[in-house]
Design a protein around this motif. Structure first.
Motif, PDB file in Angstrom:
ATOM      1  N   THR A 145       0.848  -1.188   0.000  1.00 17.45           N
ATOM      2  CA  THR A 145       0.000   0.000   0.000  1.00 17.45           C
ATOM      3  C   THR A 145       0.884   1.237   0.000  1.00 17.45           C
ATOM      4  OG1 THR A 145      -1.734  -1.165   1.235  1.00 17.45           O
ATOM      5  CG2 THR A 145      -1.819   1.249   1.215  1.00 17.45           C
ATOM      6  N   VAL A 146       0.707   2.077  -1.002  1.00 18.36           N
ATOM      7  CA  VAL A 146       1.553   3.254  -1.199  1.00 18.36           C
ATOM      8  C   VAL A 146       0.720   4.523  -1.023  1.00 18.36           C
ATOM      9  CG1 VAL A 146       3.081   4.474  -2.794  1.00 18.36           C
ATOM     10  CG2 VAL A 146       2.992   1.967  -2.826  1.00 18.36           C
ATOM     11  N   THR A 147       1.239   5.447  -0.232  1.00 14.20           N
ATOM     12  CA  THR A 147       0.602   6.747  -0.063  1.00 14.20           C
ATOM     13  C   THR A 147       1.346   7.779  -0.895  1.00 14.20           C
ATOM     14  OG1 THR A 147      -0.101   6.205   2.186  1.00 14.20           O
ATOM     15  CG2 THR A 147      -0.088   8.532   1.575  1.00 14.20           C
ATOM     16  N   LEU A 148       0.604   8.463  -1.760  1.00 16.07           N
ATOM     17  CA  LEU A 148       1.153   9.493  -2.631  1.00 16.07           C
ATOM     18  C   LEU A 148       0.514  10.832  -2.299  1.00 16.07           C
ATOM     19  CD1 LEU A 148       0.829   7.532  -6.011  1.00 16.07           C
ATOM     20  CD2 LEU A 148       2.912   7.765  -4.648  1.00 16.07           C
ATOM     21  N   LEU A 149       1.186  11.898  -2.704  1.00 18.36           N
ATOM     22  CA  LEU A 149       0.654  13.248  -2.520  1.00 18.36           C
ATOM     23  C   LEU A 149       0.557  13.935  -3.878  1.00 18.36           C
ATOM     24  CD1 LEU A 149      -0.109  15.546  -0.428  1.00 18.36           C
ATOM     25  CD2 LEU A 149       2.280  16.307  -0.691  1.00 18.36           C
ATOM     26  N   HIS A 150      -0.603  14.492  -4.191  1.00 23.70           N
ATOM     27  CA  HIS A 150      -0.739  15.287  -5.411  1.00 23.70           C
ATOM     28  C   HIS A 150       0.097  16.560  -5.257  1.00 23.70           C
ATOM     29  CE1 HIS A 150      -4.062  13.227  -7.547  1.00 23.70           C
ATOM     30  NE2 HIS A 150      -4.481  12.888  -6.337  1.00 23.70           N
ATOM     31  N   THR A 151       1.014  16.796  -6.194  1.00 21.64           N
ATOM     32  CA  THR A 151       1.863  17.992  -6.126  1.00 21.64           C
ATOM     33  C   THR A 151       1.461  19.062  -7.132  1.00 21.64           C
ATOM     34  OG1 THR A 151       3.448  16.978  -7.648  1.00 21.64           O
ATOM     35  CG2 THR A 151       3.837  16.673  -5.272  1.00 21.64           C
ATOM     36  N   SER A 152       0.491  18.769  -7.972  1.00 17.45           N
ATOM     37  CA  SER A 152       0.020  19.744  -8.954  1.00 17.45           C
ATOM     38  C   SER A 152      -1.377  19.356  -9.401  1.00 17.45           C
ATOM     39  CB  SER A 152       0.964  19.816 -10.161  1.00 17.45           C
ATOM     40  OG  SER A 152       1.026  18.562 -10.815  1.00 17.45           O
ATOM     41  N   GLY A 153      -2.018  20.228 -10.127  1.00 16.01           N
ATOM     42  CA  GLY A 153      -3.348  19.940 -10.641  1.00 16.01           C
ATOM     43  C   GLY A 153      -4.443  20.279  -9.655  1.00 16.01           C
ATOM     44  N   PRO A 154      -5.675  19.920  -9.995  1.00 17.26           N
ATOM     45  CA  PRO A 154      -6.832  20.302  -9.170  1.00 17.26           C
ATOM     46  C   PRO A 154      -6.845  19.670  -7.785  1.00 17.26           C
ATOM     47  CG  PRO A 154      -7.489  18.777 -10.914  1.00 17.26           C
ATOM     48  CD  PRO A 154      -6.087  19.195 -11.209  1.00 17.26           C
ATOM     49  N   HIS A 155      -6.115  18.549  -7.608  1.00 22.22           N
ATOM     50  CA  HIS A 155      -6.102  17.864  -6.312  1.00 22.22           C
ATOM     51  C   HIS A 155      -4.826  18.138  -5.529  1.00 22.22           C
ATOM     52  CE1 HIS A 155      -9.676  15.797  -7.650  1.00 22.22           C
ATOM     53  NE2 HIS A 155      -9.034  15.258  -8.689  1.00 22.22           N
ATOM     54  N   GLU A 156      -4.093  19.174  -5.889  1.00 24.72           N
ATOM     55  CA  GLU A 156      -2.822  19.479  -5.235  1.00 24.72           C
ATOM     56  C   GLU A 156      -2.991  19.544  -3.717  1.00 24.72           C
ATOM     57  OE1 GLU A 156       0.763  22.841  -5.323  1.00 24.72           O
ATOM     58  OE2 GLU A 156      -0.914  22.950  -6.749  1.00 24.72           O
ATOM     59  N   GLY A 157      -2.078  18.853  -3.015  1.00 24.50           N
ATOM     60  CA  GLY A 157      -2.112  18.842  -1.558  1.00 24.50           C
ATOM     61  C   GLY A 157      -2.867  17.672  -0.967  1.00 24.50           C
ATOM     62  N   ARG A 158      -3.621  16.943  -1.794  1.00 19.27           N
ATOM     63  CA  ARG A 158      -4.370  15.796  -1.292  1.00 19.27           C
ATOM     64  C   ARG A 158      -3.533  14.520  -1.381  1.00 19.27           C
ATOM     65  NH1 ARG A 158     -10.314  16.270  -4.172  1.00 19.27           N
ATOM     66  NH2 ARG A 158     -10.703  18.496  -3.729  1.00 19.27           N
ATOM     67  N   GLU A 159      -3.783  13.611  -0.453  1.00 19.50           N
ATOM     68  CA  GLU A 159      -3.114  12.320  -0.478  1.00 19.50           C
ATOM     69  C   GLU A 159      -3.926  11.328  -1.311  1.00 19.50           C
ATOM     70  OE1 GLU A 159      -2.189  10.911   3.440  1.00 19.50           O
ATOM     71  OE2 GLU A 159      -0.326  12.090   3.525  1.00 19.50           O
ATOM     72  N   ARG A 160      -3.224  10.351  -1.823  1.00 17.89           N
ATOM     73  CA  ARG A 160      -3.838   9.324  -2.673  1.00 17.89           C
ATOM     74  C   ARG A 160      -3.191   7.984  -2.326  1.00 17.89           C
ATOM     75  NH1 ARG A 160      -5.272   7.990  -8.051  1.00 17.89           N
ATOM     76  NH2 ARG A 160      -5.980   5.825  -7.815  1.00 17.89           N
ATOM     77  N   THR A 161      -3.989   6.937  -2.224  1.00 16.81           N
ATOM     78  CA  THR A 161      -3.478   5.604  -1.903  1.00 16.81           C
ATOM     79  C   THR A 161      -3.584   4.697  -3.117  1.00 16.81           C
ATOM     80  OG1 THR A 161      -4.100   5.802   0.434  1.00 16.81           O
ATOM     81  CG2 THR A 161      -3.750   3.583  -0.418  1.00 16.81           C
ATOM     82  N   VAL A 162      -2.514   3.978  -3.401  1.00 12.49           N
ATOM     83  CA  VAL A 162      -2.477   3.002  -4.492  1.00 12.49           C
ATOM     84  C   VAL A 162      -1.952   1.689  -3.928  1.00 12.49           C
ATOM     85  CG1 VAL A 162      -1.473   2.399  -6.727  1.00 12.49           C
ATOM     86  CG2 VAL A 162      -2.064   4.775  -6.241  1.00 12.49           C
ATOM     87  N   ARG A 163      -2.569   0.597  -4.313  1.00 18.57           N
ATOM     88  CA  ARG A 163      -2.094  -0.723  -3.898  1.00 18.57           C
ATOM     89  C   ARG A 163      -1.397  -1.396  -5.084  1.00 18.57           C
ATOM     90  NH1 ARG A 163      -5.923  -4.603  -1.399  1.00 18.57           N
ATOM     91  NH2 ARG A 163      -7.348  -4.020  -3.077  1.00 18.57           N
ATOM     92  N   ALA A 164      -0.292  -2.068  -4.785  1.00 20.45           N
ATOM     93  CA  ALA A 164       0.521  -2.667  -5.846  1.00 20.45           C
ATOM     94  C   ALA A 164       1.008  -4.053  -5.449  1.00 20.45           C
ATOM     95  CB  ALA A 164       1.717  -1.766  -6.155  1.00 20.45           C
ATOM     96  N   LYS A 165       1.309  -4.840  -6.471  1.00 16.89           N
ATOM     97  CA  LYS A 165       1.964  -6.124  -6.218  1.00 16.89           C
ATOM     98  C   LYS A 165       3.457  -5.913  -5.955  1.00 16.89           C
ATOM     99  CE  LYS A 165      -1.318  -8.746  -9.039  1.00 16.89           C
ATOM    100  NZ  LYS A 165      -1.531  -9.566 -10.266  1.00 16.89           N
ATOM    101  N   TYR A 166       4.036  -4.965  -6.704  1.00 15.31           N
ATOM    102  CA  TYR A 166       5.454  -4.661  -6.545  1.00 15.31           C
ATOM    103  C   TYR A 166       5.660  -3.160  -6.694  1.00 15.31           C
ATOM    104  CZ  TYR A 166       5.947  -9.686  -7.355  1.00 15.31           C
ATOM    105  OH  TYR A 166       5.819 -11.042  -7.270  1.00 15.31           O
ATOM    106  N   VAL A 167       6.660  -2.639  -5.980  1.00 15.98           N
ATOM    107  CA  VAL A 167       7.019  -1.228  -6.076  1.00 15.98           C
ATOM    108  C   VAL A 167       8.501  -1.119  -6.397  1.00 15.98           C
ATOM    109  CG1 VAL A 167       7.297   0.931  -4.778  1.00 15.98           C
ATOM    110  CG2 VAL A 167       5.206  -0.417  -4.527  1.00 15.98           C
ATOM    111  N   VAL A 168       8.838  -0.211  -7.312  1.00 19.08           N
ATOM    112  CA  VAL A 168      10.228   0.046  -7.682  1.00 19.08           C
ATOM    113  C   VAL A 168      10.548   1.496  -7.334  1.00 19.08           C
ATOM    114  CG1 VAL A 168      11.917   0.124  -9.546  1.00 19.08           C
ATOM    115  CG2 VAL A 168      10.122  -1.630  -9.565  1.00 19.08           C
ATOM    116  N   GLY A 169      11.506   1.702  -6.446  1.00 20.11           N
ATOM    117  CA  GLY A 169      11.932   3.043  -6.080  1.00 20.11           C
ATOM    118  C   GLY A 169      13.081   3.499  -6.952  1.00 20.11           C
ATOM    119  N   ALA A 170      12.803   4.423  -7.849  1.00 23.29           N
ATOM    120  CA  ALA A 170      13.821   5.012  -8.723  1.00 23.29           C
ATOM    121  C   ALA A 170      13.845   6.508  -8.455  1.00 23.29           C
ATOM    122  CB  ALA A 170      13.498   4.716 -10.186  1.00 23.29           C
TER     123      ALA A 170
END
Length: 639
Positions: free
Chosen positions: A180-205
């Motif tokens: 479970t990954v928590t993201l933050l909108h940094t631009s656009g109409p939802h700027e400042g809001r958090e967003r959750t995405v679920r994944a099988k795998y995550v790659v940190g680059a």
């Protein structure tokens, strides 16, 4: 390039038909994905580009910036990387716009007047001709653009999701989407809001300050910075005669410059030595102004002058060499008990100086190494155990890079009078040329790399090292080709069958091997799904010893001429003969009795075996096939 096998193509053949998750791909970032890549740097974009070739794998790549990178800091493209670009279909185009490094000039203090510099040596960039591709300089942003284009025209129609910053993640013990990954909108109409995405795998680059790395408890460890450099991309007028050559410049007044000409004919980069860093200064050197960097450059270049007219970009950095203890989320004590779910790549794993031109190049190979493995596991080709090989393979490469870079950056910062031999710097540059070019990587034996028991059959294809291409002649149309250039980044294994001297269709060892590949239940090709093309998972090619006019293509076994596409058209582009001007058997030390060379999807030689070693071929591939398929093949094998 092959096309038309699914019907007539009148447009750009590089645009592949949309398929799988690319059909009606949602514009918005979905709540659940197979792979979530964080960061659109070189490692992340190459990984995304590779995964874009797996139509049934949902991959999304997020970036905190609101749009594409405009100016990148990395610019050196080593020849191994250009080979990789060839696999992604844009080597020729990026070569055309890049600056090509062919020589390096070395400048040192004039013995008669140490306040002046003189040229003391010029060395060719690739004296050993280790690759047919050139060493390039091109803006990192353009590299990312090409990968973005490849993704956009792939079956999955992938594109980056801009405006999302990674905040945190949590890995559950079970579930289809355990991360479970928590993201933050940094631009656009939802700027400042958090967003959750679920994944099988995550790659940190996500770079040297990686939050993904932090979230899995990894830290960078190693030497603290002790030397500072000012770097600037400039347009300038100068009387320095080698301004369009790569130069290593050491002055008698103290300090050095690494000069890198840039693409376009006018721009160039200078790494300017700012001296030792005071450990108690709390990073004060980072506030060095660009005017001070220019003044320092002029002092080093004396008697020549540098009149800077425009500055595209500049920065100050301190050289440090650091490496993480692991490249995934599995703790050392848990190795063997579970497979990884979170991976880190590129600068998130290893940091070093920029002067050896390695950061972007090694990072991209991190992404290449990992992405095809994720694709194979998620498509059901391979077991999850395959994913544990990523950290094991790439950490060794990163450590070797840091060891090399310590030597190179130390030599670059050394005062001329401190060298025992005046030519030490250029001697080291020539002696180690194969390493920075990207050709010293050699993966150790593992489930992915065999032992070198039969290396004598193909001395020019060392097991564990990259497959070094060579000229051949295509039999069907008498076209010369480079064998390795036809290995595209499509996730397939390559099996090169270098034939005996016998003609096809005469019952030779080559013919018998072809029969086994095509029909034996233990053949790796038998794992290919029945509904797929026969070469969907394994690209099998044959190279005959004869001249192309002497090969009867009608007699060539059908495994080398598979029927593909909905119309079951014959693929004639897997049958080769030797080039009359460059015999591949001689060039690569291939045994005239024949040999099989197995190559991984990321272009590294996985095994070298005799033509008769069918049991060894089967045994090598069995652990790499999805477990269910292995069991089916075993149960269907004759008693």
């Amino acid at each position: 390039m092959q096309f038309h096998h699914h019907g007539y193509v009148s447009g750009d053949p590089r645009v592949q038909p949309a398929a799988g998750v690319g059909t009606n791909r949602p514009a918005e970032l979905p709540d659940e994905v197979d792979v979530l890549i964080v960061g659109t740097g070189p490692a992340g974009m190459l990984a995304a580009a590779q995964l874009s070739q797996f139509p049934n794998v949902t991959t999304r790549i997020v970036e905190r910036r609101p749009g594409r990178l405009a100016i990148g800091r990395a610019d050196g493209i080593q020849t191994r990387t250009v080979e990789t670009f060839q696999a992604f279909g844009f080597a020729e185009r990026i070569i055309a716009e890049a600056y090509r490094i062919t020589e390096t000039a070395f400048w040192k203090p004039d013995p008669a007047d140490p306040s002046r510099i003189i040229r003391t040596a010029r060395t060719p960039d690739d004296p050993a001709r280790i690759s047919e591709f050139p060493h390039l300089v091109v803006n990192q942003a353009r590299v990312l653009d090409y990968f973005a284009e490849f993704m956009a025209t792939s079956p999955t129609r992938m594109s980056p999701d801009y405006g999302f910053e990674f905040r945190s993640l949590n890995v559950a013990d079970e579930g289809e989407y355990p991360v479970t990954v928590t993201l933050l909108h940094t631009s656009g109409p939802h700027e400042g809001r958090e967003r959750t995405v679920r994944a099988k795998y995550v790659v940190g680059a996500d770079g040297a300050r990686s939050k993904v790395r932090e979230s899995i408890g990894c830290t960078l460890a190693g030497d603290q910075a002790n030397h500072a450099w000012g770097v600037m991309d400039v347009l300038a007028v100068t009387d320095f005669p080698d301004i369009r050559l790569k130069c290593a410049i050491q002055s008698g007044v103290g300090g050095s410059i690494l000069l890198i000409p840039r693409e376009g004919g006018h721009l160039f980069r200078m790494y300017v030595d700012l001296g030792e860093v005071d450990t108690n200064s709390k990073g004060a050197v980072r506030s060095t102004s660009v005017e001070e960097i220019i003044d320092k450059a002029n002092a080093i270049l004396h008697p020549y002058t540098l009149d800077v007219r425009n500055i595209a970009w500049h920065s100050v950095y301190e050289v440090g060499h650091r490496l993480t203890d692991r490249f995934d989320d599995v703790l050392p004590e848990d190795r063997g008990t579970r497979t990884p779910r979170v991976f880190i790549t590129g600068d998130a794993c290893h940091t070093h100086s920029a002067k050896a031109g390695q950061g972007m190049n090694v990072s991209m190979q991190d992404g290449f190494n990992l992405a095809w493995k994720l694709g194979h596991v998620l498509e059901g080709r391979s077991p999850e155990s395959l994913l544990s090989t990523y950290s094991a393979e790439r950490q060794v490469v990163a450590q070797n890079l840091i060891d090399f870079d310590k030597k190179w950056s130390t030599l670059m910062a050394k005062k001329p009078e401190d060298f025992e031999n005046p030519s030490d710097l250029e001697d080291f540059y020539v002696r180690t040329a194969e390493f920075p070019a990207g050709f010293m990587t050699q993966y150790a034996p593992s489930m992915l790399v065999g032992t070198a028991d039969h290396q004598d059959l193909a001395t020019g294809f060392p097991v564990g090292k990259r497959f070094k291409s060579a000229p051949v002649m295509r039999v069907a149309d008498a076209n010369p080709a480079h064998l390795g250039h036809h290995a595209t980044a499509d996730g397939r294994w390559r099996i090169y069958v270098f034939a005996t001297s016998a003609q096809p269709g005469t019952g030779s060892a080559t013919d018998l091997l072809a029969e086994w590949f095509a029909n034996a239940p233990e053949s790796p090709l038998a794992a290919t799904p029945a509904e797929a093309d026969p070469d969907a998972w394994f690209d099998v090619k044959v190279i005959y010893q004869q001249d192309h006019t002497s090969v009867d293509i009608a007699a060539v076994p059908t495994v080398f001429k598979p029927q593909v596409g909905p119309f079951k058209l014959t693929d004639y582009e897997k049958v080769y003969a030797t080039d009359p001007n460059a015999d591949i058997f001689e060039l690569r030390g291939l045994d005239r009795g024949g040999v099989v060379v197995v190559v991984r999807p990321d272009q590294y030689v996985a095994n070298v075996l005799p033509l008769t070693a069918t049991a060894d071929i089967a045994a090598f591939f069995a652990p790499l096939l999805q477990p269910r398929r292995t069991e089916e093949l075993s149960s269907s094998a004759p008693a």
